[in-house]
Design an enzyme around this catalytic site. Structure first.
Site, PDB file in Angstrom:
ATOM      1  N   CYS A  57       0.806  -1.194  -0.156  1.00  0.00           N
ATOM      2  CA  CYS A  57      -0.004   0.146   0.006  1.00  0.00           C
ATOM      3  C   CYS A  57       0.992   1.351   0.029  1.00  0.00           C
ATOM      4  CB  CYS A  57      -0.896   0.005   1.244  1.00  0.00           C
ATOM      5  SG  CYS A  57      -2.160  -1.168   1.184  1.00  0.00           S
ATOM      6  N   GLY A  58       2.231   1.177   0.011  1.00  0.00           N
ATOM      7  CA  GLY A  58       3.086   2.403  -0.403  1.00  0.00           C
ATOM      8  C   GLY A  58       3.749   2.876   1.058  1.00  0.00           C
ATOM      9  N   ASN A  61       9.774 -12.560  -2.101  1.00  0.00           N
ATOM     10  CA  ASN A  61       9.780 -12.154  -0.661  1.00  0.00           C
ATOM     11  C   ASN A  61      11.273 -12.061  -0.333  1.00  0.00           C
ATOM     12  OD1 ASN A  61       8.597 -11.320   1.553  1.00  0.00           O
ATOM     13  ND2 ASN A  61       8.653 -13.077   2.717  1.00  0.00           N
TER      14      ASN A  61
END
Length: 622
Positions: free
Chosen positions: A272-273, A384
């Site tokens: 989401c930033g 990841n």
């Protein structure tokens, strides 16, 4: 035999002297119990000395858990192919029999402790066990929480030396007063690549009552670095019981007019930033992940729990992430994990430069087109894959704010969601309760990009903390709402959304627009600009944004863009209230204030809809 006698018999004299210097019977009992259970060949006690830290670094290389790369200070570590992320299914919170907590994977405490002790019996046989002391938060401060880590992985110990403040002297200072967290980890039996072999026996059990976390047969940092997300579960419980906040938030400094410094925290679910906001090059970072917030003389003071970054490396490129890129290409102490290595250089997915067609990665020897046993093509690095580095490697770290024992005053708190069609890019809450409830407690993240005629799945993630909660969500929210009552000066609360789209799927904002929203929020904290009151909070005035876009990004900002971005989308907001309300009704034991505040917002939206229609231009509210 007393625990002290056992330790004297079991440890080398030099190592025993280090423990004796602390004078804490509870620590001695804990160490004696788990050294006996894990049964290592040797034990090394880490003090705060440079020599002990260098010993850990050396051991990580000698034991084959890390390899040196071409650039000075850089090493590579690989986790097993099936040990690349947090194991949510096998991460359990141990609770008294019959207790269930919504959203949380719980297990009967007695049963869990019995199982983990059986799994860990003799698990470190033939290996070296490292006993490391750290603190969460700045040393010798109201934020300080001491912690002890037992691990047979030099990689885990090395990671913690980069990420956390050393705590041996703090344990000595506190002596018998130390109320410390405990972490017991073993990577278990290793294969020829020095990765955990018995993944079927991988367990991460969090004992709230004993403030102890057990982690076995895994190496991936999220499962093993005790002081990170494992300690986070324990500190959330402590915070709720003691009346402060332990949050999944960055802490950053936004630089205002005439050298003014204003500190903000920010909670954003994954993707989401969060990192890109905390790392904006002309602002300053204090922490990128975890923040403690306490009341100090009526002020909300924040401190970074950590002193380093365990960051996702996928997508880091020179254009979008100039600071991180520079840090990763300089001779800093960095552990790269699960990336591609060719000729001593690390490469990762979406790095914006050509990637070699072969090398070594988390799957072993790698070539383009290589498939795993399930027939999936293996990418150059794992999605990841991580880098572990100290914050003092970043040129824009506010080092003074990082280490000050009284923390920094929190001027604003930001909740960052992700949706294509509901939240405007930035807005300010009417007050603390409105922000906590309609922004923090209502946080959602759209998991797939919304395309024409198809909506993304919205994952509910209040305060971006759902994966880490260790108490009932109602209890957690009650503590949040109560916290305000202690404050003389209350942080303003804001919500942001960088992911709005047009009907045809095009983004409504550019990646760097967020830097303008930050400057606007900074001005609002000090009352330097007015705002427009809408049913869902205060939004910026066009004139202020036009000026800020020019000043910050040297961009023209049109009325048309402003109107598209800040239109109040009533049907979408009402649908969201419905969704959030239902989730909390189904959960039960939620503070009544939550439903009251949501109902008030619904009422304001319906009133505005009757007056102006479904989609209301921001200019209508002037």
């Amino acid at each position: 035999m007393t625990p002290e006698d056992y330790l004297k018999k079991r440890l080398d004299p030099e190592q025993f002297e280090k423990i004796k210097g602390i004078d804490n019977p509870e620590l001695n009992e804990f160490l004696a119990k788990y050294i006996e259970l894990l049964n290592p060949a040797r034990v090394f006690i880490c003090t705060d000395s440079k020599e002990d830290e260098n010993y850990i670094r050396r051991r990580a290389i000698e034991y084959g858990e890390e390899k040196s790369l071409a650039m000075e200070g850089h090493t590579i570590h690989y986790d097993g192919y099936y040990d690349q992320a947090r194991d949510k299914a096998r991460t359990k919170i141990l609770v008294p029999k019959g207790v269930e907590i919504p959203f949380i994977n719980t297990m009967d405490r007695e049963k869990g402790l019995k199982e983990i002790h059986e799994i860990m019996k003799d698990i470190a046989k033939g290996k070296e066990l490292f006993v490391c002391f750290f603190v969460l938060g700045p040393k010798n401060s109201v934020f300080t929480i001491p912690a002890v880590q037992l691990t047979d992985s030099a990689y885990v110990a090395h990671s913690e030396f980069i990420l956390y403040r050393k705590g041996y002297e703090e344990f000595k200072r506190l002596g018998r007063e130390a109320k410390f967290l405990k972490f017991v980890h073993s990577a278990g039996e290793l294969d020829e690549r020095k990765t955990s072999k018995n993944i079927d026996k991988r367990r991460v059990y969090i004992d709230l009552e004993g403030e102890t976390v057990y982690s076995a047969n895994t190496q991936y940092g999220g499962n093993t670095i005790g002081l990170k997300k494992l300690a986070f579960r324990l500190t959330i419980k402590r915070a709720v019981e003691e009346g402060w906040l332990s949050e999944h938030m960055f802490l950053m400094r936004i630089n205002g007019p005439n050298g003014r410094k204003t500190y903000f925290t920010g909670a954003y679910p994954s993707m989401c930033g969060k990192t890109s906001t905390a790392m904006i090059s002309w602002e300053n970072i204090v922490g990128d992940d975890l923040t403690f917030i306490v009341d100090m003389k009526g002020e909300a003071r924040g401190a970074n729990v950590e002193k380093g970054v365990f960051g996702i490396i996928q997508g880091v490129n020179q254009e979008d992430d100039p600071i991180i890129w520079e840090v990763l290409h300089s001779p800093n102490e960095i552990i790269f994990s699960n990336v591609l290595v060719k000729d001593g250089k690390p490469y990762w997915n979406e790095m914006g430069i050509p990637i070699p067609d072969e090398g070594e990665n988390h799957s072993g020897k790698w070539w383009r087109g290589k498939k795993d046993s399930e027939g999936n093509e293996i990418s150059p690095s794992h999605k990841n894959a991580r880098f572990t580095v100290s914050l003092d490697a970043f040129p824009n770290t506010d080092l003074e704010a990082l280490e000050t024992p009284c923390g920094v005053r929190v001027g604003g708190m930001i909740f960052g969601g992700r949706d294509a069609d509901t939240w405007p890019p930035v807005r300010e809450a009417f007050d603390w309760a409105h922000g906590v409830i309609t922004m923090g407690a209502a946080l959602e993240s759209e998991t797939t990009a919304a395309t024409l005629g198809k909506e993304g799945v919205r994952a509910f993630n209040p305060m971006a903390i759902l994966d880490f909660l260790s108490v009932h969500i109602g209890k957690y929210l009650k503590n949040y709402l109560e916290f305000e009552k202690k404050l003389r000066i209350k942080p303003k609360i804001f919500a942001v959304n960088y992911f709005l789209r047009e009907k045809d799927g095009k983004w409504l904002n550019h990646k760097l627009d967020k830097s303008v929203w930050l400057k606007w929020m900074e001005l609002r904290v000090h009352g330097d600009v007015d705002a427009i009151k809408t049913p869902v909070g205060y939004i910026p005035k066009y004139e202020d944004l036009k000026r800020l876009f020019k000043e910050v990004l040297n961009k023209d900002y049109s009325r048309e863009d402003y109107e598209k971005q800040f239109v109040i989308r009533v049907p979408e907001f009402l649908a969201k209230i419905e969704r959030i309300e239902k989730i909390y009704r189904d959960v039960g034991n939620i503070p009544e204030e939550l439903f009251k505040v949501l109902e008030e917002e619904r009422h304001r939206l319906i009133e505005a809809k009757e007056k102006y229609g479904d989609y209301i231009s921001p200019f209508k509210f002037l």
